[in-house]
Write a protein that holds these residues in place. Structure first.
Motif, PDB file in Angstrom:
ATOM      1  N   ALA A   1       0.848  -1.157   0.005  1.00 17.31           N
ATOM      2  CA  ALA A   1       0.101   0.067  -0.038  1.00 17.31           C
ATOM      3  C   ALA A   1       0.924   1.281   0.032  1.00 17.31           C
ATOM      4  CB  ALA A   1      -0.903   0.058   1.387  1.00 17.31           C
ATOM      5  N   VAL A   2       1.760   1.196   0.950  1.00 15.85           N
ATOM      6  CA  VAL A   2       2.972   2.389   0.742  1.00 15.85           C
ATOM      7  C   VAL A   2       3.620   2.660  -0.641  1.00 15.85           C
ATOM      8  CG1 VAL A   2       5.063   3.249   1.461  1.00 15.85           C
ATOM      9  CG2 VAL A   2       3.397   2.346   3.273  1.00 15.85           C
ATOM     10  N   LEU A   3       3.861   1.520  -1.125  1.00 17.21           N
ATOM     11  CA  LEU A   3       4.530   1.657  -2.715  1.00 17.21           C
ATOM     12  C   LEU A   3       3.453   1.890  -3.790  1.00 17.21           C
ATOM     13  CD1 LEU A   3       6.635  -1.552  -2.747  1.00 17.21           C
ATOM     14  CD2 LEU A   3       7.353   0.505  -2.279  1.00 17.21           C
ATOM     15  N   ASP A   4       1.985   1.708  -3.438  1.00 18.61           N
ATOM     16  CA  ASP A   4       1.193   2.144  -4.258  1.00 18.61           C
ATOM     17  C   ASP A   4       0.907   3.804  -4.245  1.00 18.61           C
ATOM     18  OD1 ASP A   4       0.818  -0.265  -5.450  1.00 18.61           O
ATOM     19  OD2 ASP A   4      -0.708  -0.750  -4.366  1.00 18.61           O
ATOM     20  N   THR A   5       0.983   3.880  -2.774  1.00 21.89           N
ATOM     21  CA  THR A   5       0.692   5.434  -2.532  1.00 21.89           C
ATOM     22  C   THR A   5       1.878   6.276  -3.037  1.00 21.89           C
ATOM     23  OG1 THR A   5      -0.324   4.830  -0.369  1.00 21.89           O
ATOM     24  CG2 THR A   5       0.399   6.995  -0.475  1.00 21.89           C
ATOM     25  N   ILE A   6       3.072   5.959  -2.846  1.00 21.70           N
ATOM     26  CA  ILE A   6       4.450   6.496  -3.357  1.00 21.70           C
ATOM     27  C   ILE A   6       4.072   6.859  -4.879  1.00 21.70           C
ATOM     28  CG2 ILE A   6       6.710   6.502  -3.818  1.00 21.70           C
ATOM     29  CD1 ILE A   6       7.021   5.058  -1.163  1.00 21.70           C
ATOM     30  N   ASP A   7       3.906   5.600  -5.715  1.00 19.62           N
ATOM     31  CA  ASP A   7       3.393   5.747  -7.153  1.00 19.62           C
ATOM     32  C   ASP A   7       2.544   6.798  -7.379  1.00 19.62           C
ATOM     33  OD1 ASP A   7       5.246   3.872  -7.364  1.00 19.62           O
ATOM     34  OD2 ASP A   7       3.752   2.256  -7.846  1.00 19.62           O
ATOM     35  N   ARG A   8       1.365   6.729  -6.824  1.00 19.08           N
ATOM     36  CA  ARG A   8       0.324   7.891  -6.887  1.00 19.08           C
ATOM     37  C   ARG A   8       0.721   9.416  -6.637  1.00 19.08           C
ATOM     38  NH1 ARG A   8      -2.937   3.873  -4.545  1.00 19.08           N
ATOM     39  NH2 ARG A   8      -2.900   4.878  -2.307  1.00 19.08           N
ATOM     40  N   VAL A   9       1.431   9.546  -5.599  1.00 20.53           N
ATOM     41  CA  VAL A   9       1.707  10.678  -5.163  1.00 20.53           C
ATOM     42  C   VAL A   9       3.204  11.466  -6.208  1.00 20.53           C
ATOM     43  CG1 VAL A   9       3.242  12.072  -3.423  1.00 20.53           C
ATOM     44  CG2 VAL A   9       1.398  10.717  -2.730  1.00 20.53           C
TER      45      VAL A   9
END
Length: 273
Positions: A106-114
């Motif tokens: 989830a953190v990696l997905d969030t980093i991608d989105r940000v």
């Protein structure tokens, strides 16, 4: 004296070779790793029936297969311990580890989105376009040259009012590349209504694409174009690079934000010598 020393050495060797009782917490960890090994073997469809599959797991914790067998068999003689408790502990460990990995994903997905949101750039924007004469239709036809790989998002709102003398309007956006005389394009028929209609489309450009064409200047009927009456609001074209490039750019930006400059760390290293 030598006989006594020899007897002690023999007894010590026998004691070392005797199977050991594995503490419950470590046994639960072994069960967890064995379960993960089973899952990996099943997923990869590895053909193996050998019990040696688990020996690296046992060795990781400093035990042998005999220690595991002996510990499991010893549970029947331990009144205050149950093997099911150890299994439940292994399940808790699996759930905890799974939750941690889910969080990391989830953190990696969030980093991608940000990163993608941070890297998005506005290439063109028009708050208001009024098309009331034939020559005004040129406002609805333009091109963006020298585009790069990534996503191009086109959004706007439009309204065709009752003064428009055309049967219908058509238009779309598409990508052009050298050597492709017929670019892939999808006609969009603009709706005539009393309120504003929304339009949005995202095009993904590859390395060979060179231009993005915006064209909403034509009539969808066979008859000649007549007097138009169209209002376009909030036209916006944005560009977002591929996720890998966006994340790399984001990390470079984040690395530049530091509490201490590099000189601080260099001086600290000198003082520590």
């Amino acid at each position: 004296m030598k006989r006594i020393l020899f007897l002690l050495l023999v007894l010590s060797a026998a004691a070392c070779s005797r199977p050991r009782i594995i503490p419950d917490e470590q046994l639960a960890a072994i069960f967890r790793d064995a379960y993960l090994t089973n899952a990996y073997v099943s997923r990869e469809q590895i053909d193996t029936d050998s019990l040696k599959l688990y020996e690296p797991v046992f060795d990781r914790y400093g035990y042998t297969a005999e220690d595991v067998y002996y510990t499991i068999g010893n549970f029947s003689r331990r009144k205050s311990a149950r093997l099911s408790d150890v299994v439940e502990r292994a399940i808790v460990l699996l759930d905890t580890e799974g939750a941690r990995y889910d969080h990391e994903v989830a953190v990696l997905d969030t980093i991608d989105r940000v990163a993608r949101r941070t890297a998005t750039r506005t290439l063109r924007t028009d708050t208001l376009l009024r098309v009331g004469r034939l020559r005004d239709t040129s406002l609805l036809h333009f091109a963006l040259d020298s585009i790069r790989p990534g996503d191009y998002r086109v959004t706007f709102r439009y309204r065709i009012d009752s003064l428009d003398r055309n049967t219908s309007w058509r238009g779309d956006v598409w990508l052009e590349r050298p050597g492709r005389p017929r670019p892939k394009r999808f006609n969009y028929t603009m709706r005539r209504s009393g309120s504003y209609e929304n339009y949005q489309r995202t095009l993904t450009a590859g390395g060979e694409d060179r231009r993005l064409i915006f064209d909403f200047s034509g009539s969808n009927a066979d008859q000649a174009l007549r007097r138009p009456s169209i209002t376009v609001r909030d036209l916006c074209i944005t560009y977002t690079p591929p996720t890998e490039l966006a994340v790399e750019e984001y990390y470079h930006q984040a690395a530049a934000v530091r509490i201490f400059a590099d000189e601080f760390f260099r001086h600290a290293e000198k003082d520590s010598l």
